[in-house]
Design an enzyme around this catalytic site. Structure first.
Site, PDB file in Angstrom:
ATOM      1  N   TRP A   1    -113.266   2.483 -15.864  1.00 23.96           N
ATOM      2  CA  TRP A   1    -113.527   2.925 -14.486  1.00 23.96           C
ATOM      3  C   TRP A   1    -115.004   3.171 -14.266  1.00 23.96           C
ATOM      4  O   TRP A   1    -115.566   2.797 -13.231  1.00 23.96           O
ATOM      5  CB  TRP A   1    -112.709   4.178 -14.148  1.00 23.96           C
ATOM      6  CG  TRP A   1    -111.240   3.906 -14.205  1.00 23.96           C
ATOM      7  CD1 TRP A   1    -110.334   4.477 -15.073  1.00 23.96           C
ATOM      8  CD2 TRP A   1    -110.474   3.005 -13.377  1.00 23.96           C
ATOM      9  NE1 TRP A   1    -109.076   3.968 -14.835  1.00 23.96           N
ATOM     10  CE2 TRP A   1    -109.133   3.076 -13.810  1.00 23.96           C
ATOM     11  CE3 TRP A   1    -110.811   2.147 -12.331  1.00 23.96           C
ATOM     12  CZ2 TRP A   1    -108.119   2.318 -13.217  1.00 23.96           C
ATOM     13  CZ3 TRP A   1    -109.805   1.389 -11.742  1.00 23.96           C
ATOM     14  CH2 TRP A   1    -108.479   1.482 -12.188  1.00 23.96           C
TER      15      TRP A   1
ATOM     16  N   ASP B   1    -116.615  10.978 -10.692  1.00 21.12           N
ATOM     17  CA  ASP B   1    -115.253  10.495 -10.482  1.00 21.12           C
ATOM     18  C   ASP B   1    -114.341  11.428 -11.292  1.00 21.12           C
ATOM     19  O   ASP B   1    -114.382  11.429 -12.515  1.00 21.12           O
ATOM     20  CB  ASP B   1    -115.156   9.044 -10.980  1.00 21.12           C
ATOM     21  CG  ASP B   1    -113.730   8.486 -10.920  1.00 21.12           C
ATOM     22  OD1 ASP B   1    -112.795   9.238 -10.566  1.00 21.12           O
ATOM     23  OD2 ASP B   1    -113.559   7.297 -11.244  1.00 21.12           O
TER      24      ASP B   1
ATOM     25  N   LYS C   1    -103.147  10.823  -9.785  1.00 18.59           N
ATOM     26  CA  LYS C   1    -103.034  11.260 -11.168  1.00 18.59           C
ATOM     27  C   LYS C   1    -102.583  12.718 -11.262  1.00 18.59           C
ATOM     28  O   LYS C   1    -101.778  13.066 -12.092  1.00 18.59           O
ATOM     29  CB  LYS C   1    -104.371  11.094 -11.915  1.00 18.59           C
ATOM     30  CG  LYS C   1    -105.041   9.747 -11.744  1.00 18.59           C
ATOM     31  CD  LYS C   1    -104.375   8.640 -12.554  1.00 18.59           C
ATOM     32  CE  LYS C   1    -104.783   7.242 -12.114  1.00 18.59           C
ATOM     33  NZ  LYS C   1    -106.198   6.941 -12.137  1.00 18.59           N
TER      34      LYS C   1
HETATM   35  C1  LIG Z   1    -107.025   5.606 -11.716  1.00 15.04           C
HETATM   36  C2  LIG Z   1    -108.493   5.780 -11.721  1.00 15.04           C
HETATM   37  C3  LIG Z   1    -109.327   5.107 -10.813  1.00 15.04           C
HETATM   38  C4  LIG Z   1    -108.800   4.111  -9.806  1.00 15.04           C
HETATM   39  O1  LIG Z   1    -108.231   4.741  -8.762  1.00 15.04           O
HETATM   40  P1  LIG Z   1    -107.679   3.930  -7.497  1.00 15.04           P
HETATM   41  O2  LIG Z   1    -107.287   5.042  -6.597  1.00 15.04           O
HETATM   42  O3  LIG Z   1    -106.536   3.089  -7.979  1.00 15.04           O
HETATM   43  O4  LIG Z   1    -108.780   3.104  -6.970  1.00 15.04           O
HETATM   44  C5  LIG Z   1    -110.682   5.368 -10.855  1.00 15.04           C
HETATM   45  N1  LIG Z   1    -111.203   6.229 -11.739  1.00 15.04           N
HETATM   46  C6  LIG Z   1    -110.447   6.884 -12.645  1.00 15.04           C
HETATM   47  C7  LIG Z   1    -111.070   7.848 -13.597  1.00 15.04           C
HETATM   48  C8  LIG Z   1    -109.058   6.675 -12.652  1.00 15.04           C
HETATM   49  O5  LIG Z   1    -108.295   7.334 -13.550  1.00 15.04           O
END
Ligand SMILES: *Cc1c(COP(=O)(O)O)cnc(C)c1O
Length: 355
Positions: free
Chosen positions: A99, A166, A190
């Protein structure tokens, strides 16, 4: 049979949040209408989004001067919105996984990107610590929990330039010093809500400093101005997020959540370390509390599929590791009860006894 949900995302949510969402889908607030059938600007929905924003601020102790937004597009759209809104000349990124790498790649479309460090050569099994953040960067971007590789930044770092994180997979798992960040964002699926809503916590005064034109929908100021109502927000996931936040508050907030998460992780990692058949894949000091990755020791490697089947027969769901690590990954998000972790540990012990 009771299912133990170790899915990495979308993933387990508090049972109460699911039940209350189900009720709101059938009949919202006794209105005789489904929450899916009413205007996002109605007097029934406005308190939902307002309370969700307030609970974000309360639970994370967000200082004045920050806005909380609920947007569409997932964390992945933030990979592009962040540089759109913050990158004038140069940005710095810490490359700690898939990511993080995707975020970095997107930023390159907007300016110079410095990768301050990367653990790619070690298949991202640790988080680099010796790096220098260029002081002339517009911002420094980190991924606090690496969902795929099972590593996590356990403390809020100090950055000489605006820090952007993030936090898709560890938001609300521990207290965060929001004042250290210019922005925090993540997909909700998540630890917070079903897929479809993205949260953004942004320091208002840092916006509006880039010289490029920003499309209306991609400009954070649009959504701040209209309270996430410039267009129709993802109403239903926002409702579930509110229910999850209420649940978090009722349990005692993020300190309590952190204690529970530490206890769960401790339980599983000690079994991984004790059991002769398994080993963890992440550097011990960087082990994630949210995504616990482990594989079978070399001499038992051929038993992986069998353990997978054995665990499934005991009600374990979602344990298969991501293809870039292999083995197993147990996501232990906030809503996962310690009983599920204990069930997995029992399962590992029983499997060991069989061999
Ligand atoms: C799942 C995840 C993403 C992607 O998220 P989307 O909402 O599917 O774009 C980005 N960063 C991390 C750390 C993730 O776990």
């Amino acid at each position: 049979m009771k299912k133990h949900n170790f899915n990495a995302g979308p993933s387990i949510l508090p049972q109460i949040a699911i039940e209350n969402t189900a009720k709101a889908v059938i009949d919202f607030n006794g209105s005789g209408l489904s929450i899916m059938e009413i205007s996002h600007r109605s007097k029934d929905f406005e308190p939902v989004i307002n309370e969700a924003v307030e609970l974000f601020k309360e639970l994370l102790d967000i200082p004045a001067g920050y806005s909380v937004l609920f947007l569409g597009g997932g964390a992945s759209l933030q990979f592009c919105m962040v540089p759109y809104n913050f990158l004038e000349k140069k940005a710095a990124y810490l490359n700690t996984g898939t990511w993080a790498g995707k975020a970095l790649k997107e930023a390159k479309l907007f300016g110079e990107v410095v990768e301050v460090a990367s653990s790619k050569a070690a298949n991202f099994n640790f988080i680099p610590k010796d790096y220098v953040i260029p002081t002339d960067a517009d911002y420094f971007h980190v991924t606090t929990n690496n969902t795929i590789f099972g590593t996590e930044l356990h403390a809020d770092i100090d950055s000489p330039v605006p820090l952007i994180a993030d936090m898709s997979s560890d938001i609300f798992s521990r207290p965060v010093d929001v004042s250290k960040y210019a922005m925090i964002y993540g997909g909700a699926q998540k630890n917070l809500a079903p897929a479809g809503v993205t949260f953004v916590i942004v320091k208002d005064e840092l916006l509006g400093k880039v010289s490029r034109a920003i499309p209306t929908m991609l400009d954070y100021r649009t959504h701040i101005k209209d309270g996430s109502m410039f267009n129709t927000p993802p109403v239903l996931p926002i409702y579930t997020a509110l229910e999850t936040l209420r649940w978090l508050k009722s349990l005692g907030g993020l300190k309590e959540m952190q204690k529970r998460n530490q206890a769960k992780a401790e339980l599983l990692y000690s079994e991984i370390d004790r059991n002769k058949m398994f080993k963890g894949t992440a550097a011990v000091e960087d082990r994630s509390l949210m995504n616990i990755c482990f594989v079978m020791n070399d001499e038992y490697k051929e038993l992986e599929t069998e353990f997978q089947a054995f665990a499934s027969s005991k009600g374990m769901v979602g344990l298969k590791g991501h293809r870039s690590v292999g083995g197993f990954r147990a996501a232990c998000y906030n809503a996962l009860p310690i009983e599920s972790v204990q069930a997995l540990v029992d399962c590992m012990k029983e499997f060991e006894q069989k061999y």
